[in-house]
Design a protein around this motif. Structure first.
Motif, PDB file in Angstrom:
ATOM      1  N   ILE A 258       0.824  -1.209   0.000  1.00 45.90           N
ATOM      2  CA  ILE A 258       0.000   0.000   0.000  1.00 45.90           C
ATOM      3  C   ILE A 258       0.864   1.269   0.000  1.00 45.90           C
ATOM      4  N   ARG A 259       2.095   1.161   0.508  1.00 50.81           N
ATOM      5  CA  ARG A 259       2.927   2.361   0.623  1.00 50.81           C
ATOM      6  C   ARG A 259       3.790   2.641  -0.599  1.00 50.81           C
ATOM      7  N   ALA A 260       4.263   1.596  -1.260  1.00 49.24           N
ATOM      8  CA  ALA A 260       5.105   1.812  -2.439  1.00 49.24           C
ATOM      9  C   ALA A 260       5.230   0.520  -3.229  1.00 49.24           C
ATOM     10  N   SER A 261       5.673   0.665  -4.480  1.00 54.43           N
ATOM     11  CA  SER A 261       5.898  -0.528  -5.302  1.00 54.43           C
ATOM     12  C   SER A 261       7.304  -1.063  -5.054  1.00 54.43           C
ATOM     13  N   ALA A 262       7.504  -2.324  -5.431  1.00 56.14           N
ATOM     14  CA  ALA A 262       8.826  -2.941  -5.295  1.00 56.14           C
ATOM     15  C   ALA A 262       9.839  -2.161  -6.137  1.00 56.14           C
ATOM     16  N   TRP A 263       9.441  -1.778  -7.343  1.00 54.50           N
ATOM     17  CA  TRP A 263      10.326  -1.024  -8.231  1.00 54.50           C
ATOM     18  C   TRP A 263      10.789   0.265  -7.558  1.00 54.50           C
ATOM     19  N   TYR A 264       9.820   0.989  -6.975  1.00 55.27           N
ATOM     20  CA  TYR A 264      10.140   2.273  -6.334  1.00 55.27           C
ATOM     21  C   TYR A 264      11.113   2.069  -5.179  1.00 55.27           C
ATOM     22  N   ARG A 265      10.880   1.029  -4.406  1.00 55.18           N
ATOM     23  CA  ARG A 265      11.768   0.757  -3.259  1.00 55.18           C
ATOM     24  C   ARG A 265      13.201   0.492  -3.714  1.00 55.18           C
ATOM     25  N   ARG A 266      13.344  -0.290  -4.797  1.00 55.08           N
ATOM     26  CA  ARG A 266      14.689  -0.547  -5.323  1.00 55.08           C
ATOM     27  C   ARG A 266      15.347   0.759  -5.765  1.00 55.08           C
ATOM     28  N   GLU A 267      14.575   1.565  -6.496  1.00 50.63           N
ATOM     29  CA  GLU A 267      15.123   2.831  -6.992  1.00 50.63           C
ATOM     30  C   GLU A 267      15.563   3.732  -5.846  1.00 50.63           C
ATOM     31  N   VAL A 268      14.724   3.828  -4.816  1.00 44.63           N
ATOM     32  CA  VAL A 268      15.018   4.702  -3.681  1.00 44.63           C
ATOM     33  C   VAL A 268      16.312   4.256  -2.983  1.00 44.63           C
ATOM     34  N   VAL A 269      16.435   2.946  -2.753  1.00 41.51           N
ATOM     35  CA  VAL A 269      17.638   2.434  -2.088  1.00 41.51           C
ATOM     36  C   VAL A 269      18.862   2.723  -2.957  1.00 41.51           C
ATOM     37  N   LYS A 270      18.717   2.460  -4.252  1.00 38.74           N
ATOM     38  CA  LYS A 270      19.836   2.684  -5.180  1.00 38.74           C
ATOM     39  C   LYS A 270      20.290   4.143  -5.118  1.00 38.74           C
ATOM     40  N   ARG A 271      19.341   5.059  -5.216  1.00 38.81           N
ATOM     41  CA  ARG A 271      19.693   6.491  -5.242  1.00 38.81           C
ATOM     42  C   ARG A 271      20.306   6.945  -3.918  1.00 38.81           C
ATOM     43  N   ILE A 272      19.761   6.461  -2.818  1.00 36.26           N
ATOM     44  CA  ILE A 272      20.316   6.874  -1.518  1.00 36.26           C
ATOM     45  C   ILE A 272      21.764   6.399  -1.423  1.00 36.26           C
ATOM     46  N   VAL A 273      22.004   5.148  -1.774  1.00 34.62           N
ATOM     47  CA  VAL A 273      23.354   4.596  -1.619  1.00 34.62           C
ATOM     48  C   VAL A 273      24.324   5.251  -2.604  1.00 34.62           C
ATOM     49  N   GLU A 274      23.876   5.486  -3.831  1.00 30.84           N
ATOM     50  CA  GLU A 274      24.744   6.171  -4.801  1.00 30.84           C
ATOM     51  C   GLU A 274      25.189   7.532  -4.275  1.00 30.84           C
ATOM     52  N   ASN A 275      24.281   8.172  -3.545  1.00 29.93           N
ATOM     53  CA  ASN A 275      24.559   9.525  -3.056  1.00 29.93           C
ATOM     54  C   ASN A 275      24.912   9.560  -1.568  1.00 29.93           C
ATOM     55  N   LEU A 276      25.426   8.474  -1.069  1.00 28.70           N
ATOM     56  CA  LEU A 276      25.694   8.397   0.375  1.00 28.70           C
ATOM     57  C   LEU A 276      26.562   9.544   0.894  1.00 28.70           C
ATOM     58  N   SER A 277      27.504   9.998   0.075  1.00 29.41           N
ATOM     59  CA  SER A 277      28.407  11.049   0.547  1.00 29.41           C
ATOM     60  C   SER A 277      27.643  12.313   0.948  1.00 29.41           C
ATOM     61  N   VAL A 278      26.456  12.516   0.359  1.00 24.64           N
ATOM     62  CA  VAL A 278      25.625  13.675   0.730  1.00 24.64           C
ATOM     63  C   VAL A 278      25.060  13.505   2.138  1.00 24.64           C
ATOM     64  N   TYR A 279      24.778  12.256   2.506  1.00 23.30           N
ATOM     65  CA  TYR A 279      24.086  12.014   3.775  1.00 23.30           C
ATOM     66  C   TYR A 279      25.018  11.765   4.955  1.00 23.30           C
ATOM     67  N   LEU A 280      26.251  11.363   4.676  1.00 21.71           N
ATOM     68  CA  LEU A 280      27.141  10.984   5.776  1.00 21.71           C
ATOM     69  C   LEU A 280      27.482  12.175   6.668  1.00 21.71           C
ATOM     70  N   LYS A 281      27.432  11.930   7.977  1.00 24.03           N
ATOM     71  CA  LYS A 281      27.728  12.982   8.952  1.00 24.03           C
ATOM     72  C   LYS A 281      28.831  12.511   9.873  1.00 24.03           C
ATOM     73  N   GLY A 282      29.570  13.457  10.414  1.00 27.59           N
ATOM     74  CA  GLY A 282      30.595  13.116  11.403  1.00 27.59           C
ATOM     75  C   GLY A 282      29.995  13.121  12.785  1.00 27.59           C
ATOM     76  N   VAL A 283      30.634  12.463  13.720  1.00 32.08           N
ATOM     77  CA  VAL A 283      30.142  12.451  15.091  1.00 32.08           C
ATOM     78  C   VAL A 283      30.621  13.716  15.787  1.00 32.08           C
ATOM     79  N   GLU A 284      29.674  14.462  16.352  1.00 30.17           N
ATOM     80  CA  GLU A 284      30.077  15.666  17.074  1.00 30.17           C
ATOM     81  C   GLU A 284      30.786  15.277  18.367  1.00 30.17           C
ATOM     82  N   LYS A 285      31.775  16.045  18.669  1.00 30.59           N
ATOM     83  CA  LYS A 285      32.570  15.705  19.868  1.00 30.59           C
ATOM     84  C   LYS A 285      31.795  16.024  21.137  1.00 30.59           C
ATOM     85  N   GLN A 286      32.219  15.378  22.186  1.00 35.66           N
ATOM     86  CA  GLN A 286      31.565  15.492  23.499  1.00 35.66           C
ATOM     87  C   GLN A 286      31.497  16.940  23.970  1.00 35.66           C
TER      88      GLN A 286
END
Lengths: 286, 153
Positions: A258-286
């Motif tokens: 009901i939420r999404a198609s299998a095709w869409y889910r594959r595409e979304v995962v692919k795009r997120i992983v391809e662009n991982l460098s955009v999402y990666l964050k560093g750990v803020e220090k204490q």
């Protein structure tokens, strides 16, 4: 009315909890999923026993390399815990997007793990941080990896008479980068269409540690350990995430729902992983 | 099962059914119908009440869980027939249309301001994300809360 009648216990010690479990009660915590399941007839229980009043099941314990979260600790309590901000920022990123304020005020991480939804964002982080459960009964306690505990959607290896005391999450290596990316139909209350959690530690441009967990794209959360191992010692180069995205497609088996198609889910995962460098964050220090 | 709790400042002791939802206890047994049932699944927030200072969905909670707790419902906000400043702000901003979601929004706002009297816009969004409104489009609701903070500051 909720539709069915059942007994409800609110023990104040683990000993009392065990007595109620021996009478056939199911252990519950915030009940944010359980109440809905009972109401819709997806779950039938003659008796429930709430862990939320048991003092020994509350709180968070910090060790050098791991954090133990007791079963009755709510998401809100995790978000308010200052010690978790730099130890497990990826957990807080995921938790802050679960449900709504009202749900986070009641729901628990252990409850999310027992619920075993492939879309569970807390469960995904528990996979990523090599979560280990302490499961207790009249016979004593045993320790089980979250990955072995979850058998399928909504199916877990919890025997009658057992309850979960805590989940222990390993603190990632120092200076790890992290990302938690959730795609849903809206931000609040939405169940993930797909979600991706990543931990990455680099040393002079070489991958020292890499972990990835994927939600809502298979019967349970996916953690492709073999693929992760193959990345260690590789140089962090352009195109690496693109290759990774392609290879990940062999590890997932999304469905149309009901939420999404299998095709869409594959595409979304692919795009997120391809662009991982955009999402990666560093750990803020204490 | 016998429980004791504080409801809108008043101490109560009563017999409750173990499997009764807090929402039904309030509405059916105590006649406090200001708390609404929308979805009954924790999605809409119309049934929001405050338990020990935190906003919760009363449709997902069972009556015995109130034992020993401090509970505030929408009926507990007005004093001496005067509306609470939050209620006034909602009226002034036109943040009320059909009104069904309003008690839930007011209670979520109340819980937020009890913890954090000067929330940022981001914090207001986060506090109200568990409440649905099908009439106003949310703009006026957010205005009401922001007006209230500026006025009080």
């Amino acid at each position: 009315m909720i539709g069915t009648s059942f007994s409800f216990y609110t023990p104040s010690t683990e000993r009392e909890l065990l007595i109620t479990l021996s009478k056939g009660a199911l252990p519950v915590a915030g009940m944010t999923d359980v109440m809905v399941k009972i109401r819709t007839g997806k779950m039938k229980a003659k008796a429930l026993s709430s862990v939320s009043r048991i003092e020994s099941l509350k709180g968070v314990q910090m060790a050098d390399d791991a954090v133990t979260i007791m079963a009755a600790t709510t998401y809100t309590e995790l978000l308010e815990n200052k010690g978790l901000k730099w130890r497990l920022p990826i957990l807080l990123d995921a938790v802050s997007e679960i449900g709504s304020t009202q749900i986070r005020n009641r729901g628990t991480l252990v409850g999310n793990i027992v619920n075993a939804s492939p879309a569970g964002d807390g469960l995904l982080v528990a996979y990523l941080l090599d979560g280990n459960l302490e499961i207790c009964s009249n016979e004593g306690c045993r320790s089980v990896d979250v990955r072995d505990f979850v058998k399928g959607p909504g199916q877990v290896a919890l025997a009658p008479g057992e309850y979960i005391r805590s989940v222990t999450l390993k603190i990632p290596p120092k200076d790890s980068l992290y990302a938690f990316v959730k795609v849903g139909q809206r931000s609040a209350m939405a169940i993930s269409v797909a979600s991706v959690g990543v931990l990455l530690r680099l040393n002079a441009g070489t991958i020292e540690d890499f972990r990835i967990a994927l939600g809502s794209v298979a019967p349970t959360v996916v953690r492709p350990l073999e693929l992760e191992r193959n990345l260690v010692s590789l140089k962090m180069e352009d195109g690496l995430f693109k290759t990774l995205a392609g290879e990940l497609m062999n590890y997932i088996s999304p469905i149309d729902d009901i939420r999404a198609s299998a095709w869409y889910r594959r595409e979304v995962v692919k795009r997120i992983v391809e662009n991982l460098s955009v999402y990666l964050k560093g750990v803020e220090k204490q | 099962m016998k429980i004791r709790f504080t409801l809108n400042g008043e101490r109560l002791e009563m017999d409750v059914r173990e499997d009764q939802r807090v929402l039904d206890l309030l509405r059916e047994e105590l006649g406090l119908t200001g708390t609404k049932e929308g979805c009954g699944e924790g999605e809409c927030g119309a049934c929001t009440i405050i338990v020990d200072g935190r906003a919760v969905n009363s449709c997902l909670m069972l009556a015995p869980e109130l034992d020993g707790r401090d509970v505030i419902t929408i009926e507990g906000l007005s004093k001496d027939d005067e509306p609470d400043p939050i209620q006034k702000a909602f009226v002034d901003a036109g943040a009320v249309q059909c009104g069904f979601c309003t008690p839930g929004f007011v209670m979520s706002t109340k819980a937020l301001l009890m913890k954090n009297p000067r929330p940022s816009r981001e914090e207001i969004y986060k506090a109200l994300e568990g409440n649905l409104c099908r009439c106003t489009g949310y703009v006026k609701i957010l205005e009401a809360v922001e007006n209230l903070i500026t006025k009080e500051g």
